[in-house]
Design a protein around this motif. Structure first.
Motif, PDB file in Angstrom:
ATOM      1  N   PHE A 267      22.837   7.233 -13.543  1.00  0.00           N
ATOM      2  CA  PHE A 267      22.703   5.918 -12.919  1.00  0.00           C
ATOM      3  C   PHE A 267      22.310   4.907 -13.983  1.00  0.00           C
ATOM      4  O   PHE A 267      21.760   5.253 -15.026  1.00  0.00           O
ATOM      5  CB  PHE A 267      21.655   5.949 -11.805  1.00  0.00           C
ATOM      6  CG  PHE A 267      20.343   6.564 -12.225  1.00  0.00           C
ATOM      7  CD1 PHE A 267      19.348   5.794 -12.806  1.00  0.00           C
ATOM      8  CD2 PHE A 267      20.119   7.933 -12.071  1.00  0.00           C
ATOM      9  CE1 PHE A 267      18.157   6.361 -13.210  1.00  0.00           C
ATOM     10  CE2 PHE A 267      18.919   8.505 -12.476  1.00  0.00           C
ATOM     11  CZ  PHE A 267      17.936   7.722 -13.050  1.00  0.00           C
ATOM     12  N   GLN A 268      22.616   3.647 -13.700  1.00  0.00           N
ATOM     13  CA  GLN A 268      22.321   2.578 -14.650  1.00  0.00           C
ATOM     14  C   GLN A 268      21.028   1.836 -14.321  1.00  0.00           C
ATOM     15  O   GLN A 268      20.547   1.058 -15.137  1.00  0.00           O
ATOM     16  CB  GLN A 268      23.490   1.592 -14.714  1.00  0.00           C
ATOM     17  CG  GLN A 268      24.750   2.222 -15.332  1.00  0.00           C
ATOM     18  CD  GLN A 268      25.874   1.235 -15.487  1.00  0.00           C
ATOM     19  OE1 GLN A 268      26.057   0.353 -14.651  1.00  0.00           O
ATOM     20  NE2 GLN A 268      26.639   1.363 -16.550  1.00  0.00           N
ATOM     21  N   ALA A 269      20.502   2.061 -13.139  1.00  0.00           N
ATOM     22  CA  ALA A 269      19.250   1.396 -12.771  1.00  0.00           C
ATOM     23  C   ALA A 269      18.653   2.078 -11.556  1.00  0.00           C
ATOM     24  O   ALA A 269      19.358   2.728 -10.775  1.00  0.00           O
ATOM     25  CB  ALA A 269      19.492  -0.088 -12.463  1.00  0.00           C
ATOM     26  N   ILE A 270      17.341   1.906 -11.418  1.00  0.00           N
ATOM     27  CA  ILE A 270      16.628   2.298 -10.198  1.00  0.00           C
ATOM     28  C   ILE A 270      16.148   1.018  -9.534  1.00  0.00           C
ATOM     29  O   ILE A 270      15.445   0.214 -10.153  1.00  0.00           O
ATOM     30  CB  ILE A 270      15.427   3.207 -10.502  1.00  0.00           C
ATOM     31  CG1 ILE A 270      15.869   4.470 -11.242  1.00  0.00           C
ATOM     32  CG2 ILE A 270      14.705   3.581  -9.209  1.00  0.00           C
ATOM     33  CD1 ILE A 270      14.708   5.311 -11.737  1.00  0.00           C
ATOM     34  N   ARG A 271      16.522   0.835  -8.292  1.00  0.00           N
ATOM     35  CA  ARG A 271      16.173  -0.383  -7.559  1.00  0.00           C
ATOM     36  C   ARG A 271      15.324   0.001  -6.346  1.00  0.00           C
ATOM     37  O   ARG A 271      15.716   0.850  -5.552  1.00  0.00           O
ATOM     38  CB  ARG A 271      17.434  -1.111  -7.113  1.00  0.00           C
ATOM     39  CG  ARG A 271      17.190  -2.398  -6.335  1.00  0.00           C
ATOM     40  CD  ARG A 271      18.503  -2.939  -5.784  1.00  0.00           C
ATOM     41  NE  ARG A 271      19.426  -3.264  -6.847  1.00  0.00           N
ATOM     42  CZ  ARG A 271      20.763  -3.284  -6.693  1.00  0.00           C
ATOM     43  NH1 ARG A 271      21.301  -2.929  -5.539  1.00  0.00           N
ATOM     44  NH2 ARG A 271      21.538  -3.623  -7.702  1.00  0.00           N
ATOM     45  N   ILE A 272      14.156  -0.632  -6.231  1.00  0.00           N
ATOM     46  CA  ILE A 272      13.284  -0.417  -5.079  1.00  0.00           C
ATOM     47  C   ILE A 272      13.155  -1.735  -4.332  1.00  0.00           C
ATOM     48  O   ILE A 272      12.678  -2.728  -4.882  1.00  0.00           O
ATOM     49  CB  ILE A 272      11.892   0.081  -5.492  1.00  0.00           C
ATOM     50  CG1 ILE A 272      11.991   1.309  -6.403  1.00  0.00           C
ATOM     51  CG2 ILE A 272      11.067   0.432  -4.256  1.00  0.00           C
ATOM     52  CD1 ILE A 272      10.649   1.786  -6.934  1.00  0.00           C
ATOM     53  N   SER A 273      13.607  -1.750  -3.085  1.00  0.00           N
ATOM     54  CA  SER A 273      13.470  -2.930  -2.238  1.00  0.00           C
ATOM     55  C   SER A 273      12.295  -2.710  -1.289  1.00  0.00           C
ATOM     56  O   SER A 273      12.201  -1.668  -0.634  1.00  0.00           O
ATOM     57  CB  SER A 273      14.757  -3.170  -1.447  1.00  0.00           C
ATOM     58  OG  SER A 273      15.834  -3.459  -2.326  1.00  0.00           O
ATOM     59  N   PHE A 274      11.422  -3.704  -1.224  1.00  0.00           N
ATOM     60  CA  PHE A 274      10.240  -3.623  -0.373  1.00  0.00           C
ATOM     61  C   PHE A 274      10.419  -4.566   0.815  1.00  0.00           C
ATOM     62  O   PHE A 274      10.702  -5.751   0.640  1.00  0.00           O
ATOM     63  CB  PHE A 274       8.986  -4.006  -1.155  1.00  0.00           C
ATOM     64  CG  PHE A 274       8.693  -3.084  -2.305  1.00  0.00           C
ATOM     65  CD1 PHE A 274       7.938  -1.943  -2.107  1.00  0.00           C
ATOM     66  CD2 PHE A 274       9.175  -3.355  -3.576  1.00  0.00           C
ATOM     67  CE1 PHE A 274       7.661  -1.081  -3.162  1.00  0.00           C
ATOM     68  CE2 PHE A 274       8.906  -2.503  -4.639  1.00  0.00           C
ATOM     69  CZ  PHE A 274       8.150  -1.363  -4.417  1.00  0.00           C
ATOM     70  N   GLY A 275      10.276  -4.022   2.010  1.00  0.00           N
ATOM     71  CA  GLY A 275      10.416  -4.831   3.211  1.00  0.00           C
ATOM     72  C   GLY A 275       9.465  -4.392   4.293  1.00  0.00           C
ATOM     73  O   GLY A 275       8.567  -3.563   4.084  1.00  0.00           O
ATOM     74  N   GLU A 276       9.655  -4.938   5.486  1.00  0.00           N
ATOM     75  CA  GLU A 276       8.767  -4.624   6.597  1.00  0.00           C
ATOM     76  C   GLU A 276       8.817  -3.149   6.991  1.00  0.00           C
ATOM     77  O   GLU A 276       7.850  -2.609   7.523  1.00  0.00           O
ATOM     78  CB  GLU A 276       9.126  -5.493   7.807  1.00  0.00           C
ATOM     79  CG  GLU A 276       8.867  -6.972   7.581  1.00  0.00           C
ATOM     80  CD  GLU A 276       9.233  -7.798   8.797  1.00  0.00           C
ATOM     81  OE1 GLU A 276       9.713  -7.199   9.787  1.00  0.00           O
ATOM     82  OE2 GLU A 276       9.032  -9.023   8.761  1.00  0.00           O
ATOM     83  N   ASN A 277       9.949  -2.505   6.720  1.00  0.00           N
ATOM     84  CA  ASN A 277      10.119  -1.104   7.100  1.00  0.00           C
ATOM     85  C   ASN A 277       9.806  -0.143   5.960  1.00  0.00           C
ATOM     86  O   ASN A 277      10.213   1.016   5.992  1.00  0.00           O
ATOM     87  CB  ASN A 277      11.538  -0.865   7.615  1.00  0.00           C
ATOM     88  CG  ASN A 277      11.847  -1.658   8.863  1.00  0.00           C
ATOM     89  OD1 ASN A 277      10.986  -1.794   9.731  1.00  0.00           O
ATOM     90  ND2 ASN A 277      13.052  -2.206   8.950  1.00  0.00           N
ATOM     91  N   GLY A 278       9.102  -0.625   4.945  1.00  0.00           N
ATOM     92  CA  GLY A 278       8.736   0.233   3.825  1.00  0.00           C
ATOM     93  C   GLY A 278       9.674   0.080   2.653  1.00  0.00           C
ATOM     94  O   GLY A 278      10.262  -1.000   2.442  1.00  0.00           O
ATOM     95  N   SER A 279       9.843   1.133   1.898  1.00  0.00           N
ATOM     96  CA  SER A 279      10.650   1.076   0.687  1.00  0.00           C
ATOM     97  C   SER A 279      11.266   2.437   0.404  1.00  0.00           C
ATOM     98  O   SER A 279      10.783   3.470   0.875  1.00  0.00           O
ATOM     99  CB  SER A 279       9.789   0.657  -0.507  1.00  0.00           C
ATOM    100  OG  SER A 279       8.787   1.641  -0.764  1.00  0.00           O
ATOM    101  N   SER A 280      12.334   2.403  -0.389  1.00  0.00           N
ATOM    102  CA  SER A 280      12.934   3.643  -0.868  1.00  0.00           C
ATOM    103  C   SER A 280      13.749   3.301  -2.120  1.00  0.00           C
ATOM    104  O   SER A 280      14.353   2.231  -2.205  1.00  0.00           O
ATOM    105  CB  SER A 280      13.837   4.285   0.189  1.00  0.00           C
ATOM    106  OG  SER A 280      14.896   3.411   0.526  1.00  0.00           O
ATOM    107  N   PRO A 281      13.758   4.205  -3.095  1.00  0.00           N
ATOM    108  CA  PRO A 281      14.499   3.912  -4.324  1.00  0.00           C
ATOM    109  C   PRO A 281      16.005   4.101  -4.128  1.00  0.00           C
ATOM    110  O   PRO A 281      16.450   4.997  -3.408  1.00  0.00           O
ATOM    111  CB  PRO A 281      13.940   4.934  -5.321  1.00  0.00           C
ATOM    112  CG  PRO A 281      13.438   6.053  -4.471  1.00  0.00           C
ATOM    113  CD  PRO A 281      12.988   5.454  -3.185  1.00  0.00           C
ATOM    114  N   GLU A 282      16.759   3.248  -4.783  1.00  0.00           N
ATOM    115  CA  GLU A 282      18.226   3.315  -4.789  1.00  0.00           C
ATOM    116  C   GLU A 282      18.670   3.474  -6.242  1.00  0.00           C
ATOM    117  O   GLU A 282      18.199   2.765  -7.126  1.00  0.00           O
ATOM    118  CB  GLU A 282      18.804   2.048  -4.188  1.00  0.00           C
ATOM    119  CG  GLU A 282      20.311   1.959  -4.228  1.00  0.00           C
ATOM    120  CD  GLU A 282      20.814   0.594  -3.770  1.00  0.00           C
ATOM    121  OE1 GLU A 282      22.045   0.399  -3.756  1.00  0.00           O
ATOM    122  OE2 GLU A 282      19.973  -0.271  -3.453  1.00  0.00           O
TER     123      GLU A 282
END
Length: 324
Positions: A305-320
């Motif tokens: 993979f070229q990057a790890i992206r973590i989005s934080f929102g009301e329903n928590g987070s998970s790495p992409e």
């Protein structure tokens, strides 16, 4: 808020995106060798262009080392930057000419000389384009839209030692620059790197650059208790952790910017053994590694993979895991 760790191999480059702010912290390496032998590593400037980043509101350069600062020259030449934050006074680099290291210099000294040259070039580029460059220091709290940047380090003594070393370097004769000041500045640059806590509401990122716990001022310890993402200092080498300090935190994610070949003893297995023993089984953090797919038993992926992206929102987070 979205936090992206770009896979620049052995090095750091982090993109933070909020509703009204885009921040880039460091830019990885500029060495061709860091990218030619890997299908997943990507230069920070290339990633930002492919990801559709049109501008950077705040660019932060944590310290002068090739694997953190050198890749930012290309970023500044390809993407508009509104403001730059550094741990030194920008006037130190005004009208400076940085020589290359001697041909027989050790590799680390050669790389430091290259980093100092590129850093100085970035400072001069900012001056020519009217991009404001600001010195930041421990204790400062800097608003960046909906993000808050709290500067926790370097400690004053380490910062002052590096700045005094820079002054001595610039005033020294050429041979003394090569024999004394290049090696000295390379050796102390890690301790003088920025230690940042970047927050959005109840999400807190601790970005340590190469500033290891042995150098941290005790006054910052109360600020470590609510860290959500810990970016281990110094690429997960043995000096990246201190058991008593790590016990103050219980992050959801622990990120390591090691190279897949574990160069310079990065991602040292003893570090992760200690961390897994430190936290209770039901409070184990998610371990993430920026480069490579196999750091068993802590991390494993089927594809690069070229990057790890973590989005934080009301329903928590998970790495992409992103391949742009």
């Amino acid at each position: 808020m979205r936090f992206t760790c770009i896979n620049v191999g052995y090095g750091d480059s982090f993109l933070l995106e909020c509703e009204d702010s885009v921040i880039l912290v460091d830019g990885g390496s500029a060495l061709d060798s860091e990218f030619t032998d890997s299908s997943c590593r990507i230069r920070s400037a290339d990633y930002l262009i492919k990801a559709g980043i049109k501008h950077i509101d705040t660019l932060i350069i944590t310290h002068i080392h090739e694997d953190h600062a050198a890749g930012l020259a290309a970023v500044c030449n390809r993407i508009p930057v509104k403001k730059v934050l550094i741990p030194y006074a920008p006037k130190l680099f005004k009208n400076r000419i940085i020589p290359p290291a001697h041909e027989n210099a050790p590799e680390n000294v050669t790389l430091f000389a290259q980093a100092l040259y590129r850093f100085t070039d970035i400072m001069q580029l900012c001056e020519s384009r009217g991009i404001p460059v600001e010195e930041i220091s421990a204790g400062m709290n800097i608003p960046a839209g909906n993000l808050q940047i709290r500067v926790l380090g370097p400690a004053e003594k380490d910062k002052n030692a590096f700045i005094e070393g820079l002054r001595n370097f610039f005033s020294a004769p050429p041979e003394e620059q090569q024999s004394k000041w290049f090696p000295y500045l390379d050796r102390i640059s890690n301790a003088a790197s920025l230690l940042l806590k970047i927050s959005n509401k109840d999400i807190h990122l601790l970005l340590c650059a190469d500033n290891c716990p042995a150098n941290w001022d005790r006054s910052i310890f109360p600020l470590l208790k609510n860290v959500t993402v810990l970016k281990l200092p110094h690429h997960g080498q043995k000096d990246a952790v201190d058991e008593k300090i790590m016990a103050m935190m219980n992050p959801d994610y622990i990120l390591t910017t090691a190279s897949s070949d574990r160069r310079h003893n990065s991602a040292d297995p003893a570090v992760y053994k200690m961390l897994t023993e430190l936290y209770a089984p039901n409070k184990q953090p998610v371990f993430l590694f920026s480069d490579g797919i196999n750091y068993e038993p802590y991390f494993s992926r089927e594809k690069p993979f070229q990057a790890i992206r973590i989005s934080f929102g009301e329903n928590g987070s998970s790495p992409e895991f992103v391949d742009v």
